[in-house]
Design an enzyme around this catalytic site. Structure first.
Site, PDB file in Angstrom:
ATOM      1  N   LYS A 129       0.832  -1.190   0.000  1.00  0.00           N
ATOM      2  CA  LYS A 129       0.000   0.000   0.000  1.00  0.00           C
ATOM      3  C   LYS A 129       0.871   1.246   0.000  1.00  0.00           C
ATOM      4  O   LYS A 129       2.008   1.167   0.474  1.00  0.00           O
ATOM      5  CB  LYS A 129      -0.905  -0.010   1.225  1.00  0.00           C
ATOM      6  CG  LYS A 129      -0.083   0.000   2.526  1.00  0.00           C
ATOM      7  CD  LYS A 129      -0.910  -0.264   3.729  1.00  0.00           C
ATOM      8  CE  LYS A 129      -0.055  -0.244   4.972  1.00  0.00           C
ATOM      9  NZ  LYS A 129       1.079  -1.194   4.962  1.00  0.00           N
ATOM     10  N   TYR A 213      -3.317   5.052   6.909  1.00  0.00           N
ATOM     11  CA  TYR A 213      -3.655   4.343   8.147  1.00  0.00           C
ATOM     12  C   TYR A 213      -4.857   4.993   8.834  1.00  0.00           C
ATOM     13  O   TYR A 213      -5.716   4.285   9.379  1.00  0.00           O
ATOM     14  CB  TYR A 213      -2.451   4.314   9.081  1.00  0.00           C
ATOM     15  CG  TYR A 213      -1.337   3.425   8.605  1.00  0.00           C
ATOM     16  CD1 TYR A 213      -1.351   2.057   8.873  1.00  0.00           C
ATOM     17  CD2 TYR A 213      -0.277   3.938   7.871  1.00  0.00           C
ATOM     18  CE1 TYR A 213      -0.330   1.230   8.424  1.00  0.00           C
ATOM     19  CE2 TYR A 213       0.743   3.122   7.417  1.00  0.00           C
ATOM     20  CZ  TYR A 213       0.716   1.769   7.695  1.00  0.00           C
ATOM     21  OH  TYR A 213       1.725   0.957   7.241  1.00  0.00           O
TER      22      TYR A 213
END
Length: 360
Positions: A129, A213
């Site tokens: 990611k 996140y």
């Protein structure tokens, strides 16, 4: 008063988020899935030992543009010299059945070319990611894997870490009632000279890196997808780290269909940094700090530590994808998960640019 959780409660409550049972299954001891790591930079230093320490995977190949790294890590992890490839020789892995998965761990802007190339060579793909800088590139990776008949996993390690898995279950199950508010903050002080400050490699600034996140936490804790986003971006004056297309502090809100608003932040000039989320529910307040570190995450309910059997999220991620490859189990963090994040990040950028709410 915080409810006290026993270890039995914790495991029983994991439900659909529980890790696979039977990790000592002899089938996987006899037939571990062969992994090759592509890109031998900093994060690969966590993932190479994770593959070695996994139960269902085996590190069998390395792919890098730096010959010295191939030699160093090949020797360190016992990778056969014939399974060490330069980027130029990567196509040769098509004829190497020992390599079943290619784990792409390079700067985000390079993910699409490497991931699609690996799929076309007949390999399953695990892609770090953020998946890619644009929605179109994410979709192209998904399409390439589907066309090749191969599985695709995005490296969202927090989905395989017990504190986050337990938090997901507590928030979604209704055990603590409805969510009243949810927020997540992730940021640190980014040092100069790193590729993450090069937009051509990173695809953006803090939002594309540490901000993912915060975005992920708001999504996986609520179990919902937002209907619109609003955002602002603030860059410090005179800081040459933040030029055109390289953002520092992002404040964003996700408007969910049930009226809940999730608040998120990211930053590249924060000292001290932040790594946390908080969920206020009808029957208690969950707080994680640190929330998404590599090690030693903490989850509390009304200030009391939630009792958990800790795990190592890195080999757990490897074991899950390896099991999916062998058994056909559904991938927990597929390409579509990465695509959704990038679609939201692009909407966040658009909202910050226009000053308006952006539907998604």
């Amino acid at each position: 008063m915080a409810r006290e959780f026993s270890r039995r409660d914790v495991l029983a409550g994991m439900g659909a988020f529980a890790l696979s049972p039977g990790l000592s299954d002899p089938f996987f001891q006899d037939k571990p899935v062969g992994w090759a790591v592509l890109g031998l930079g900093g994060y690969a230093q966590w993932m190479m030992p994770a593959i070695v320490n996994s139960t269902r995977g085996k590190l069998v190949g390395l792919i890098s543009g730096t010959p010295a790294k191939l030699e160093k890590y090949g020797a360190q992890y016992g990778v056969d010299p014939k399974n060490r490839y330069s980027y130029e020789r990567m196509d040769e892995i098509a004829d190497n059945p020992a390599i079943e998965v290619v784990y792409v761990i390079t700067p985000p802007a390079t993910h699409p070319a490497f991931a699609m190339r690996a799929a076309k060579l007949g390999k399953h793909v695990c892609c770090e990611k953020p998946m890619a800088p644009t929605v179109a590139e994410c979709q192209a990776i998904i399409d390439a894997s589907k066309k090749a008949g191969k599985l695709l996993q995005i490296g969202y390690r927090s989905h395989y870490e017990m504190n986050n898995m337990r938090a997901m279950n507590l928030c979604r199950s209704g055990e603590l009632g409805k969510i009243k508010s949810v927020s997540s903050d992730h940021g640190f002080d980014m040092g100069r000279g790193q590729w993450r400050l090069d937009r051509k490699l990173a695809g953006g600034g803090s939002m594309m890196d540490i901000g993912i996140y915060s975005l992920q936490a708001l999504r996986y804790l609520t179990g919902m997808e937002p209907k619109s986003v609003t955002a602002t971006i603030t860059n410090p004056l005179g800081d040459d780290r933040f030029g055109e297309g390289m953002e520092d502090t992002v404040n964003f809100s996700l408007q969910f269909p049930n009226g809940l608003v999730g608040k998120g932040t990211s930053g590249y000039s924060w000292n001290p940094g932040k790594n946390q989320y908080e969920v206020v529910l009808e029957k208690g307040t969950l707080r994680a700090e640190p929330a998404t570190n590599y090690r030693n995450n903490r989850l509390t309910l009304d200030g009391k530590l939630v009792d958990l059997i800790p795990n190592d999220q890195f080999p757990s991620q490897i074991d899950h994808f390896s099991e999916c490859i062998r058994t056909g189990r559904k991938v927990r963090t597929p390409g579509e998960e990465g695509l959704r994040d990038i679609r939201l990040i692009r909407a966040i950028y658009e909202s910050a640019r226009t000053g308006k709410s952006v539907p998604v």
